[in-house]
Enzyme design. Sequence first.
Site, PDB file in Angstrom:
ATOM      1  N   LYS A 177     -50.616  68.796 -21.017  1.00 46.59           N
ATOM      2  CA  LYS A 177     -51.352  69.307 -22.183  1.00 46.59           C
ATOM      3  C   LYS A 177     -51.721  70.757 -21.904  1.00 46.59           C
ATOM      4  O   LYS A 177     -52.063  71.104 -20.756  1.00 46.59           O
ATOM      5  CB  LYS A 177     -52.604  68.441 -22.367  1.00 46.59           C
ATOM      6  CG  LYS A 177     -53.444  68.764 -23.601  1.00 46.59           C
ATOM      7  CD  LYS A 177     -54.637  67.810 -23.704  1.00 46.59           C
ATOM      8  CE  LYS A 177     -55.469  68.043 -24.943  1.00 46.59           C
ATOM      9  NZ  LYS A 177     -56.589  67.070 -25.068  1.00 46.59           N
ATOM     10  N   SER A 195     -56.820  64.747 -29.534  1.00 42.42           N
ATOM     11  CA  SER A 195     -56.252  66.073 -29.492  1.00 42.42           C
ATOM     12  C   SER A 195     -54.999  66.176 -28.613  1.00 42.42           C
ATOM     13  O   SER A 195     -54.297  67.178 -28.702  1.00 42.42           O
ATOM     14  CB  SER A 195     -57.314  67.052 -28.974  1.00 42.42           C
ATOM     15  OG  SER A 195     -57.666  66.743 -27.646  1.00 42.42           O
ATOM     16  N   SER A 200     -59.313  61.463 -27.021  1.00 41.98           N
ATOM     17  CA  SER A 200     -58.082  62.250 -27.155  1.00 41.98           C
ATOM     18  C   SER A 200     -56.895  61.830 -26.303  1.00 41.98           C
ATOM     19  O   SER A 200     -55.803  62.357 -26.470  1.00 41.98           O
ATOM     20  CB  SER A 200     -58.369  63.722 -26.879  1.00 41.98           C
ATOM     21  OG  SER A 200     -58.972  64.295 -28.000  1.00 41.98           O
TER      22      SER A 200
HETATM   23  N1  GLN Z   1     -61.781  63.729 -31.863  1.00 44.80           N
HETATM   24  C1  GLN Z   1     -62.873  64.056 -30.991  1.00 44.80           C
HETATM   25  C2  GLN Z   1     -63.293  65.487 -31.222  1.00 44.80           C
HETATM   26  O1  GLN Z   1     -62.770  66.077 -32.087  1.00 44.80           O
HETATM   27  C3  GLN Z   1     -62.471  63.841 -29.553  1.00 44.80           C
HETATM   28  C4  GLN Z   1     -61.584  64.905 -29.047  1.00 44.80           C
HETATM   29  C5  GLN Z   1     -61.267  64.763 -27.591  1.00 44.80           C
HETATM   30  O2  GLN Z   1     -61.362  63.684 -27.020  1.00 44.80           O
HETATM   31  N2  GLN Z   1     -60.928  65.889 -26.984  1.00 44.80           N
HETATM   32  O3  GLN Z   1     -64.127  66.009 -30.567  1.00 44.80           O
END
Ligand code: GLN
Length: 486
Positions: free
Chosen positions: A76, A151, A175
Site C-alpha cells: 500500500k 482504504s 481498511s
Molecule cells: N473507513 C474508515 C475511515 O475512513 C477506516 C479507514 C482505515 O481503516 N484506514 O477512517
Amino acid sequence: MHDKTLTQLAASLKSGEFSSRELTAHFLQKIEKADSKLNSFITVTGEQALKQAEAADNARAAGETGILTGIPLALKDIFCTRDVKTSCGSRMLDNFIAPYDATVVEKLNAAGTISLGKTNMDEFAMGSSNENSHYGPVKNPWDLTAVPGGSSGGSAAAVAAGLVPAAMGTDTGGSIRQPAAFCGITGLKPTYGRVSRYGMIAYASSLDQAGPMARSAEDCAHLMNVIAGHDVRDSTSVARGVPDYTDTLNAPLSGLKIGLPKEYFGDGLDPDVESAVREAVKVYESLGATVREVSLPHTHYAIPAYYVIAPAEASSNLSRFDGVRFGHRCKDPVDLIDLYKRSRAEGFGEEVKRRILIGTHTLSEGFFDAYYTKAQKVRRLIRQDFLDAFEDVDVLMGPASPTPAFDLGAKKDPVSMYLQDIYTIAVNLAGIPGISVPAGLAGGRPVGLQILGTHFAEAQLLNVAHQYQQATDWHLQLPAFAEEYA
Ligand code: GLN
C-alpha cells in the site's frame, strides 16, 4: 501462476518449477495488461523488482533462503519505500520520494520478497471505497462498476485480480478487512502493537496497524511470521515473543466457543450477507464448534467515538504537511501564511480537509472535554465489551461489512460512507485483532466473514480461518476478470 496461493508459489520456487525472475516477470506482465482497467497501482517498480528477483534466485542457488524468498508482493502506498515515490494517495505527497524504508518493508526485503510496486488507496487512508484517492478510484475485479472497498482498495483489487499473490495493507477502522471482504480475499488486522508502525504514514496513531492481504489464511500466516514483532523505533510496538503462525494452523476446532454479537446482525444488514455468514457459522458447527449469542452493548457508540478520535489524531499528524518540509508547495507564496494556506488547500482533498476541520474543532479549547475526553471514555467501554465477551467465548464472528461492494459513486454523503464501518471500527478502538475471510457471494459480489479474537490471538484467528478454508473453497474462487487476463 495467477491462481496459485502464495504458499503454493513458495513451494514451486523451492522445487525449481520456475525462478523468481520468471514469476516476477509474469506478474509484471499481468499488471501491464490489466491494471489500466483496475487502477490498483500508483507506482510499478518493474526494473527494481526484476533486480530483486535475480538476487533472490542467486540467494536460492547459494542455499541462503527462507520460505518467502523470491515471492512478489505489493505495498500500500502508505509505507515509506527508499528511493520510491510514497504518495499516500495524496496530491500533497505526489512528489515525495521516501529517504528510508518502513520497518515492515525492511523486514519483507530481508525475507527475500520482491516488491512490484505501490498500491492505490484512499488519501491518507481516509475512506471506505477508494474513491478518495488523488490517483482516481480503483475498480473491483468482481464487477468493474463496484468499489473495491477502502482504504486499502488497491491492495485488495490487485490480489483478487491475480496481479500479485499478496499485498500489505493498513487498518485504522477497517481498511484491511472491508476491502478484503469486498474483493473476496483474506485480510488480517493484527493486535495494535503487534506490527511496527515505523515508516507507515500516520493517520490515527492509536488505531493504525499494518497487516497482510492474501488469498488464504495460510498465506497471511507466512507474512505475519515476517512482519510481526517489536521495533525499538516504534514505542507502541509490543515486546512480546512472536509465535510461528503456521505451527497451529491445523489445530482441530472441536470445542471452539464462537460468539455471535447480536448487534452485528441487526438493522441495515443485507439479508444475503447475513445468510452467507450464518452458513459459514454452520460449517464451524460441523467442525465441532459451539455457537452462542453474545452482546457488545456499546457497539452503536463506536462510529461516533471513532469519528472524534481518528480526526483528532489526523489533524495533529497532518499538521506536518505545511509546504515547508514535505510534499506539495504552492507557487509564488507572498508570505509564510500564504505558503501554508495555499499549499494545504491545494495538496489535500475534500475528505482529508473535512477530517482536519473536525479534528481541529474537537481538540480546541472548550470542546476538548465534551468531545475528545468523552470519546476516550466511550472507547474504554467498547474495549471492555470485547474483554467481557472473551470471558465466555474464544472468538466472535459476524459480517465484515453490512453489504457487499456497492457501486462506484453510490455513496455521496460522508455519513452513509462512515456507517459502512459499523462492524470493523470498534475492533480498532479496542486494539484487538480481526480477520476477514471470503464466505460466499451476494449478487455476484463477495461476502466477508469477520472473525475477532482477544489481544494477541492472531495465531488462533489464523487457525480458525484456515480450518474454514480447508472445509470450503470460497477463498479459491476468482473473478472472471482474473481468468480473462491470466
Ligand atoms: N473507513 C474508515 C475511515 O475512513 C477506516 C479507514 C482505515 O481503516 N484506514 O477512517
